[in-house]
Design a protein around this motif. Structure first.
Motif, short mmCIF file in Angstrom:
data_model
loop_
_atom_site.label_atom_id
_atom_site.label_comp_id
_atom_site.label_asym_id
_atom_site.label_seq_id
_atom_site.Cartn_x
_atom_site.Cartn_y
_atom_site.Cartn_z
N MET A 64 13.63 12.60 2.32
CA MET A 64 13.59 12.94 0.89
C MET A 64 12.38 12.31 0.21
N GLU A 65 12.05 11.08 0.62
CA GLU A 65 10.90 10.40 0.04
C GLU A 65 9.60 11.09 0.46
N ILE B 22 7.37 4.39 -4.47
CA ILE B 22 5.93 4.65 -4.37
C ILE B 22 5.18 3.38 -3.95
N TYR B 23 5.50 2.26 -4.60
CA TYR B 23 4.79 1.02 -4.29
C TYR B 23 5.18 0.46 -2.92
N GLY C 275 2.94 -1.36 -0.02
CA GLY C 275 3.61 -2.43 0.71
C GLY C 275 4.13 -3.54 -0.17
N GLN C 276 4.39 -3.23 -1.45
CA GLN C 276 4.89 -4.22 -2.40
C GLN C 276 6.14 -3.68 -3.10
N GLU C 277 6.93 -4.61 -3.62
CA GLU C 277 8.18 -4.22 -4.27
C GLU C 277 7.96 -3.61 -5.65
N PRO D 31 2.08 -2.10 -11.36
CA PRO D 31 1.92 -1.74 -12.77
C PRO D 31 2.30 -0.27 -12.98
N ARG D 32 2.10 0.21 -14.15
CA ARG D 32 2.40 1.61 -14.46
C ARG D 32 1.63 2.51 -13.49
N PHE D 33 2.33 3.43 -12.86
CA PHE D 33 1.70 4.24 -11.81
C PHE D 33 0.53 5.05 -12.34
#
Length: 549
Positions: free
Chosen positions: A450-451, A510-511, A516-518, A521-523
């Motif tokens: 789904m992702e 997305i991040y 590779g981070q949890e 900032p605003r996409f």
């Protein structure tokens, strides 16, 4: 470093200052009330204390920074008609009760246990005569770098030069009164051996914690047992020092201190310091008790343990101004002091700085940057936040500033290292912070089916945007993709069309998959800076399995 900077005293600002509830003004008003109905002394004295048993830590710096803010507020409220001085006092005559854990050769210091810190050899090398001299120099170096106006004072020098002699003789005269304050605070064993006077042994050079055989107020001497030999020393000239609690009160009385702040660990003793100051003929200063700084595990930071952040560590990854902001905010609230707090502190500083020109005087005096910069905050344009720089480094794997500037200049034409030196400075900090703290913890994960479908649709939506689309257009395109996917719908929110809103899980995905981070900032802001084509290429790499291990 002594002296003081010139301050602006325009009428509008003075009127707002009189009404301001910012904590430095509240503390300054206490000092003014202290002299209500009488003249101010020639110099109003602000003091901070430092124990050089270990290298200075950020908590030490915070005490000086915060006291400086109160001093500046006092100068404004008195229209700078009263002389002030900030005295940074080092208790370097204190005995080394234990060997710090963060010195190069702990075994080499063992023979010097319980000697005054100014008699302990410097374990760090260099030209400093003692352990205390080295640590005092490290404190002064940073305070000078930051631009504080202060006078440094050494307890050893003050004791030996006779600066405290008059009050020490008074302490001998009022020995029983001091003991009457101290003994009820001690257990039975400690009561049996306690003395406020700590002789410096002529035999061993150590600071002795021994009971007094005799205190001769008329002669100004104390008699005690020094390793089996009855010894008499004058209380003057640096032959003895006071225990730390009486020493606080003695110093206040001798120097006429008007204001001193200290950590919450001193709060229960504040009444003792005050009473001893009064016994010795002084008037206790105004106090401000601040909460302690904690390390990542929630433990109090300690000079001897070396836990928490050092001053130099913070300044490796962020400008000094971000540290000043961290000191201003919520001083009565315990705060963790470790590397993760740095990026937020940096961006908050520039956000406050950006807001300052638009504010009226009431708001300005509540803005931390007014207090941090003695009422003259600089005008700085920062087109890219620090958090966004960090994510740009993360996505681009940049190892030098030139790579970052390629993205920045394309995103903001005309913005260059020469036109925006502050942003150029931050790019260097961002690369260092990313390399040391973000990169080692990056964990890419593979997208599920789904992702993968969501990311493919996101890429298509980005590709359909017109050339030069800004962050807002990119963000809206991403939201439109997520609104049509059940997993990412948030029915507690509402879209502009009246349908469900978008869950934060969409952007977290997305991040996690792309960077590779949890979190990030605003996409839309990130993709606009990084570039739409580059963002689509990053998605393609993720879908091809080139990012996740």
């Amino acid at each position: 470093m002594t002296g003081s900077n010139i301050i602006d005293l325009n009428p509008e600002m003075l009127a707002a200052a009189a009404e301001s509830k910012a904590w430095p003004f509240e503390e300054a008003k206490k000092i003014i009330a202290r002299y209500k109905g009488k003249d101010f002394p020639e110099t109003v004295l602000f003091e901070t204390g430092y124990g050089p048993s270990g290298l200075p830590h950020i908590g030490t710096f915070g005490e000086v920074a915060r006291t400086t803010m109160v001093r500046h507020a006092f100068r404004v409220l008195t229209q700078d008609k009263v002389k002030t001085k900030l005295l940074c006092f080092s208790d370097d005559m204190d005995g080394m009760r234990k060997i710090p854990e963060n010195v190069p050769d702990r075994a080499a210091l063992e023979p010097y246990l319980h000697m005054p810190l100014t008699s302990v050899p410097n374990p760090f090398g260099g030209d400093y005569a003692s352990f205390a001299d080295h640590n005092n120099a490290m404190l002064c170096r940073f305070l000078d770098t930051f631009g504080f106006y202060y006078e440094f004072a050494s307890a050893t020098q003050y004791y030996k030069a006779g600066r405290f002699d008059e009050v020490l003789l008074r302490a001998a005269e009022r020995y029983d009164e001091i003991m009457g304050v101290m003994l009820p605070t001690l257990g039975p064993e400690r009561q049996a051996t306690y003395s406020p006077f700590l002789p410096i042994s002529p035999k061993s050079g150590r600071v002795l914690y021994v009971p007094m055989i005799n205190v001769d107020a008329k002669a100004g001497t104390v008699t005690f047992d020094d390793e089996g030999m009855e010894t008499t020393l004058p209380v003057t000239g640096g032959h003895v020092k006071l225990q730390w609690k009486p020493d606080f009160g003695m110093r206040w009385a001798a120097l006429g201190v008007d204001f001193e702040m200290f950590g919450k660990d001193h709060q229960t003793n504040a009444g003792i310091y005050d009473r001893i100051c009064n016994i010795l003929g002084g008037r206790a200063p105004e106090h401000f008790v601040y909460e302690l700084f904690l390390d990542e595990e929630g433990q109090k930071i300690s000079k001897s343990k070396g836990n928490g952040l050092t001053i130099d560590e913070w300044l490796t990854y962020a400008p000094t101004e971000s540290l000043g902001l961290y000191m201003y905010q919520r001083p009565r609230q315990a705060k963790k002091l470790y590397f993760d707090v740095i990026p937020k502190a940096v961006d908050e500083y520039y956000a406050f700085l950006g807001a300052y020109p638009r504010q009226d005087w009431k708001e300005r005096l509540g803005n931390p940057v007014w207090h941090m910069h003695d009422g003259n905050p600089p005008a700085i344009d920062l087109p890219v936040p620090f958090a966004l720089l960090l994510n740009l480094v993360s996505a681009s794997n940049a190892h030098d500033k030139a790579v970052l500037w390629g993205f920045i200049s394309r995103h903001a034409p005309g913005v260059t290292p020469k036109t925006h030196p502050e942003l150029d400075r931050l790019t260097g900090y961002a690369i260092r912070y990313f390399d040391d703290f973000v990169k080692p913890t990056k964990v890419y994960r593979a997208a599920d089916e789904m992702e993968r479908e969501a990311l493919a649709k996101l890429s298509d939506a980005l590709g359909a945007l017109p050339q030069g689309a800004d962050g807002e257009a990119i963000q809206n395109a991403a939201l439109n993709v997520a609104r049509k996917i059940d997993r990412y719908q948030d029915h507690s929110k509402q879209s502009p069309e009246g349908g469900p809103g978008v869950s934060v899980a969409f952007f977290q995905m997305i991040y996690q998959v792309l960077i590779g981070q949890e979190r990030g900032p605003r996409f839309g802001s990130f993709a606009a800076l990084y570039g739409i084509a580059e963002t689509r290429a990053l998605i393609e790499r993720a879908l091809a399995g080139q990012l996740a291990a």
